[in-house]
Write a protein that holds these residues in place. Structure first.
Motif, short mmCIF file in Angstrom:
data_model
loop_
_atom_site.label_atom_id
_atom_site.label_comp_id
_atom_site.label_asym_id
_atom_site.label_seq_id
_atom_site.Cartn_x
_atom_site.Cartn_y
_atom_site.Cartn_z
N ASP A 28 -26.47 6.43 -6.48
CA ASP A 28 -25.24 6.37 -5.67
C ASP A 28 -25.09 7.63 -4.81
O ASP A 28 -24.70 7.54 -3.64
CB ASP A 28 -24.00 6.19 -6.55
CG ASP A 28 -23.93 4.81 -7.20
OD1 ASP A 28 -24.68 3.90 -6.78
OD2 ASP A 28 -23.13 4.66 -8.15
N LEU A 29 -25.40 8.79 -5.38
CA LEU A 29 -25.33 10.04 -4.61
C LEU A 29 -26.32 10.03 -3.45
O LEU A 29 -25.99 10.46 -2.34
CB LEU A 29 -25.60 11.25 -5.51
CG LEU A 29 -24.46 11.75 -6.38
CD1 LEU A 29 -24.96 12.80 -7.37
CD2 LEU A 29 -23.33 12.30 -5.53
N ILE A 30 -27.51 9.53 -3.70
CA ILE A 30 -28.52 9.44 -2.64
C ILE A 30 -28.01 8.52 -1.54
O ILE A 30 -28.13 8.83 -0.34
CB ILE A 30 -29.88 8.98 -3.19
CG1 ILE A 30 -30.47 10.04 -4.12
CG2 ILE A 30 -30.85 8.66 -2.05
CD1 ILE A 30 -31.69 9.57 -4.91
N GLY A 31 -27.43 7.41 -1.92
CA GLY A 31 -26.88 6.47 -0.93
C GLY A 31 -25.78 7.11 -0.09
O GLY A 31 -25.75 6.95 1.14
N GLN A 32 -24.88 7.84 -0.75
CA GLN A 32 -23.81 8.55 -0.02
C GLN A 32 -24.41 9.56 0.94
O GLN A 32 -23.98 9.68 2.09
CB GLN A 32 -22.88 9.28 -1.00
CG GLN A 32 -21.97 8.41 -1.78
CD GLN A 32 -21.17 9.24 -2.80
OE1 GLN A 32 -21.50 10.39 -3.11
NE2 GLN A 32 -20.11 8.66 -3.32
N PHE A 33 -25.39 10.30 0.46
CA PHE A 33 -26.05 11.31 1.29
C PHE A 33 -26.67 10.66 2.52
O PHE A 33 -26.49 11.15 3.64
CB PHE A 33 -27.11 12.07 0.48
CG PHE A 33 -28.02 12.89 1.33
CD1 PHE A 33 -27.57 14.06 1.92
CD2 PHE A 33 -29.33 12.47 1.58
CE1 PHE A 33 -28.41 14.81 2.74
CE2 PHE A 33 -30.17 13.22 2.38
CZ PHE A 33 -29.71 14.39 2.97
N GLU A 34 -27.43 9.59 2.33
CA GLU A 34 -28.10 8.95 3.45
C GLU A 34 -27.11 8.45 4.50
O GLU A 34 -27.34 8.56 5.71
CB GLU A 34 -29.01 7.82 2.96
CG GLU A 34 -30.23 8.35 2.22
CD GLU A 34 -31.07 7.28 1.56
OE1 GLU A 34 -30.58 6.13 1.38
OE2 GLU A 34 -32.23 7.59 1.18
N LYS A 35 -25.99 7.92 4.04
CA LYS A 35 -24.95 7.44 4.95
C LYS A 35 -24.34 8.60 5.74
O LYS A 35 -24.19 8.54 6.96
CB LYS A 35 -23.87 6.70 4.15
CG LYS A 35 -22.80 6.06 4.98
CD LYS A 35 -21.82 5.31 4.10
CE LYS A 35 -20.71 4.70 4.93
NZ LYS A 35 -19.73 4.02 4.10
N GLN A 36 -23.99 9.68 5.05
CA GLN A 36 -23.41 10.86 5.70
C GLN A 36 -24.42 11.54 6.62
O GLN A 36 -24.07 12.07 7.66
CB GLN A 36 -22.91 11.85 4.66
CG GLN A 36 -21.72 11.38 3.86
CD GLN A 36 -20.49 11.24 4.73
OE1 GLN A 36 -20.29 11.96 5.68
NE2 GLN A 36 -19.66 10.28 4.38
#
Length: 171
Positions: A109-117
């Protein structure tokens, strides 16, 4: 600093973290390695939390929430060469309580948030003013472009840490 090249590099590095995450068992992900130090879990929690904070600092610069301060020459060298000087570093005091044991799902989930940001920040960099900078806990004042580059440097640094942990478990 070519932001398109850095963006491509950041995407590849994020993919490497994702690939590594899939290859680690749940038990090993949270286990402390034989060499001591952080578990995979703590590295993932730290690196993606810190990367999200870096992207927030980039956003602060874009929104004029920074200061007109110089960037230290040594920091410019780190950003130019794309690597931190050799050695082990202690986490800055401001981030100490943030590195914690998380699950693989939380890491994903953190990786997904990072990629979006990351994508959102990358699209806004062309409007960045190089004299507007926000403070890094150790490196001093960085502009939006410098925060973008630092994110790449920091992610690469911790990818090496994951390799050390992997070697420790292999022994």
């Amino acid at each position: 600093m070519n932001t398109a090249t850095i963006f491509s590099s950041l995407q590849r590095i994020s993919d490497a973290y994702n690939h590594k995450l899939q290859s680690i068992s749940d038990a090993q992900f949270q286990a402390t390695p034989a060499i001591g130090g952080w578990s995979y879990s703590e590295v993932y929690a730290h690196i993606f939390d810190a990367s999200l904070l870096s992207l927030q600092a980039l956003e602060d610069c874009l929104n004029g929430k920074g200061k007109d301060k110089p960037t230290a020459f040594a920091v410019k060298l780190i950003l130019f060469f794309g690597a931190l000087p050799p050695g082990r570093y202690k986490i800055p005091k401001q981030l100490e309580g943030r590195a914690k044991v998380i699950t693989k799902k939380e890491a994903q989930d953190l990786i997904g948030q990072f990629e979006k940001q990351l994508e959102a920040g990358y699209k806004q960099i062309p409007r960045a003013r190089d004299n507007v900078k926000s403070k890094h806990p150790r490196l001093g004042y960085l502009s939006a472009r410098q925060w973008f580059r630092f994110t790449e440097v920091h992610l690469k640094h911790h990818l090496k840490q994951l390799h050390r942990i992997e070697k420790s478990f292999a022994q």
